[in-house]
Design an enzyme around this catalytic site. Structure first.
Site: not given
Length: 678
Positions: A109, A56, A546, A656, A321, A58, A504
């Site tokens: 399989k 199958g 940053s 901010d 599956h 996926g 932050c």
């Protein structure tokens, strides 16, 4: 409610996915009218055996990602989690036969639909006179007791496309059994067995006089070996992994039942052992095993998730599956989850266990089931390596990535394959298959993983260094800053969620904890320049993001003017130098809605420190108030730099978080100094 998928249509998603892979890979062709991908150099395989697999869709990159020289000739894809159509399988067999191949081996399989459809196509092809054989692979280590359907085929199937396994005919008297080559694989593992004829125990040895090296699949086909020999040799591995191939129309489903008693007696280990703990060898894992775990289910396009988990649950032993697993366990750390998985896979009371013990050499596959982040995948890989090596197991090779997925399932599977040096040569053999990793051909265990850190240059004497009083004052200031940032963690995270990833506050708290830990190690440098330099290195290493880089730049630059003097004009110059460095490398300017807005406003006020007779606290108080006002003003600004600049200004209705944090730091410095009467 069905889950969202980036597809054109539910009905056509499998076709589109395969077409996309072929479109981007010049080494592949689609078979017209079928969901089949084949090597584009198919005509060069004349006189050789073709290897076909599939299942199958996926499970990408399986199966088409493993097409290439040294691996598969082609694959047949079904709809998502659905076995391929018999007509397409037969068309693929005909295509490779008409290209001049001398036979076809189907590698399947162990799932009912795959066995039936590939089996029916095989029978139809054989009726047309096309030589076709089939092996069924099962490597699932989830079930502790024997299942009639056998072990499911999971990520270990990928290894069948790549490897060979040595075996010996030490148990030659077992040749009467149609599964006789299963015990032969025991020679590779040096597991004692009992001969059914004489009843005596025999202990296979790799150093015995009769050694035969059997290659599997890709390597054999590439070398031009015939179909029958490839099939027989692949079967050695397949049976050792827990399944066997359909033989001359009489083995298949009845094989386990018809041979279980005799085969089990033939392979009883030495010493007493409860009968219930010794299951038929056809279902016992001697070479490889796979176990999966997931944090949630997946969903087939157009459908809902197949099962639900609560926030504190993890599914163990699930298939590929979306089906539920064998156990539902409590959420735990990655180390604990990996330990549970390895314990389950190697427990000798588990009929599908892998007999890994101290001294064993294995290939480890850490497979992403589709939706796990690479961050988590790395953590799991590290935990698996540490856990196995802690058990005395040598990891000869480690494959980490996505090999056989279950759509977007956020989970992993671990596969262990027992190996020796000849087997590793096939693991290392070159292949053009796009999904096979370019891994190092050296052992994972036993190599040095840490390089000594570079030595730091000796610090030059600083003429501005002062006595212990100033050092204690610096400690109090830093402690006040840390306390402030830790208290703001949740508030800053909430502000950041509007324009970023919501971390932050976490980033600033990480910096605060790093500073607290550093202060516990001993008094900070008495020199302001050295203090700022040390803080810069600490934040660059520990703070991250940053923000860490920007604070590091600011402090590094600010330290330079303070090497000669530490009076108020020097501190004003330090602020100027720091702001200049932030603008140079951060590319932000005042008014861009960043932390620079607060610092810039404060810096403008601190220019007054350069005037003779300037008052420390009056000017610093004005600077802090200006910084706070500037932080609040960012609420109405359109972001011109940083991650927030990519967000619609209509969604940015809060100040901010970086600017708020910078203003809070300045406020903490002011209050700490005022408290000391500096």
């Amino acid at each position: 409610m069905t889950s969202k998928k980036l597809v054109n249509s539910v009905a056509g998603c499998a076709d589109d996915a395969l077409a996309g892979l072929v479109a981007c890979n010049p080494n592949l062709h689609l078979l017209q009218g079928h969901r089949v991908a084949l090597r584009s150099d198919l005509d060069s395989l004349k006189g050789r055996v073709a290897l076909l697999s599939g299942g199958g869709s996926g499970h990408e990159p399986a199966h088409a990602g493993f097409i290439g020289k040294g691996m598969l000739t082609g694959v047949i894809a079904g709809a998502v989690f659905t076995s391929p159509a018999v007509g397409s399988i037969l068309a693929a067999i005909r295509a490779v036969a008409q290209a001049g191949t001398v036979g076809t081996l189907l590698i399947v399989k162990n799932y009912t639909g795959d066995r039936l459809n590939f089996g029916l196509a095989r029978e139809q092809a054989r009726a047309e006179g096309i030589p076709v054989e089939m092996v069924v692979i099962g490597d699932d280590s989830a079930f502790t007791v024997l299942k009639k359907a056998g072990r499911r085929g999971l990520c270990g199937t990928v290894l069948i496309h790549k490897v060979r396994v040595p075996y010996q005919d030490t148990l030659a008297n077992l040749a009467q059994f149609s599964i006789c080559k299963v015990p032969l694989a025991l020679g590779f593992l040096k597991i004692p067995g009992r001969c059914p004829k004489s009843g005596r125990l025999v202990t296979p040895s790799l150093r015995g006089p009769i050694s035969v090296w059997a290659q599997v699949a890709g390597a054999l086909a590439e070398a031009g070996v015939g179909l029958e020999e490839i099939t027989n040799r692949v079967s050695v591995v397949a049976k050792a992994m827990g399944e066997c191939r359909p033989g001359d129309r009489e083995e298949d489903e009845e094989m386990a039942a018809s041979l279980s008693e005799e085969a089990s007696e033939a392979l009883l280990p030495p010493g007493p052992m409860p009968r219930a703990q010794w299951s038929p060898v056809i279902h016992t894992s001697f070479l490889s095993g796979t176990l999966g775990v997931s944090l949630a289910s997946c969903s087939v396009p157009g459908s809902k998730p197949t099962f639900e988990l609560s926030a504190d649950e993890v599914e163990l032993g699930l298939g590929i599956h979306g089906e539920a697993g064998v156990h539902r366990i409590k959420m735990a750390t990655a180390d604990k989850i990996v330990a549970i998985m390895l314990d389950h896979m190697t427990n000798s009371s588990n009929v599908s266990h892998v007999p890994v013990q101290s001294g064993s050499s294995v290939v480890l596959m850490v497979n992403n089931l589709g939706g796990l982040s690479f961050l988590e995948l790395g953590i799991i890989a590290d935990a698996a390596v540490r856990s196995l090596e802690g058990r005395g197991v040598k990891i000869a090779r480690a494959l980490v990535g996505t090999f056989m997925s279950a759509l977007e399932m956020p989970g992993i599977s671990l596969t262990l394959l027992l190996v020796d040096e000849p087997l590793l040569k096939l693991i290392d053999a070159d292949t053009t298959a796009s999904a096979w990793p370019n891994m190092a051909k050296v052992s994972v265990t036993g190599r040095t993983r840490i390089r000594a850190a570079p030595t730091e240059p000796l610090e030059a004497p600083d003429s501005t260094a002062t006595g212990g009083t100033d050092s204690k004052q610096m400690v109090l200031v830093l402690e006040r800053v840390c306390t402030t940032l830790l208290g703001l963690e949740e508030h800053l995270n909430a502000l950041d969620r509007a324009a970023g990833d919501g971390d932050c506050g976490t980033t600033h708290s990480r910096a605060a904890r790093a500073i607290q830990g550093w202060l516990k190690e001993g008094p900070p440098p008495a020199s302001p320049a050295q203090l700022l330099s040390k803080l810069s290195l600490l934040l660059l290493e520990k703070m991250g993001g940053s923000s860490g880089a920007l604070y590091g730049l600011f402090l590094t630059a600010a330290a330079q003017p303070l090497k000669a003097k530490t009076d108020l004009p020097a501190w004003s110059a330090a602020m100027d130098a720091g702001l200049e460095a932030m603008q140079k490398y951060g590319k932000a300017a005042p008014g861009d809605r960043t932390m620079l807005d607060s610092l810039w406003a404060a810096g403008q006020e601190l220019q007054a420190w350069k005037s003779p007779g300037a008052n420390l606290f009056q000017i610093l108080t004005k600077a802090v108030k200006s910084a706070e006002a500037a932080a609040e003003a960012t609420r109405n600004m359109e972001a011109g730099a940083g991650r927030a600049s990519y967000i619609s200004s209509g969604r940015l209705d809060q100040p901010d978080p970086g600017a708020v944090a910078a203003a809070a730091i300045l406020r903490a410095i002011l209050e700490a100094l005022q408290g000391q009467g500096a």
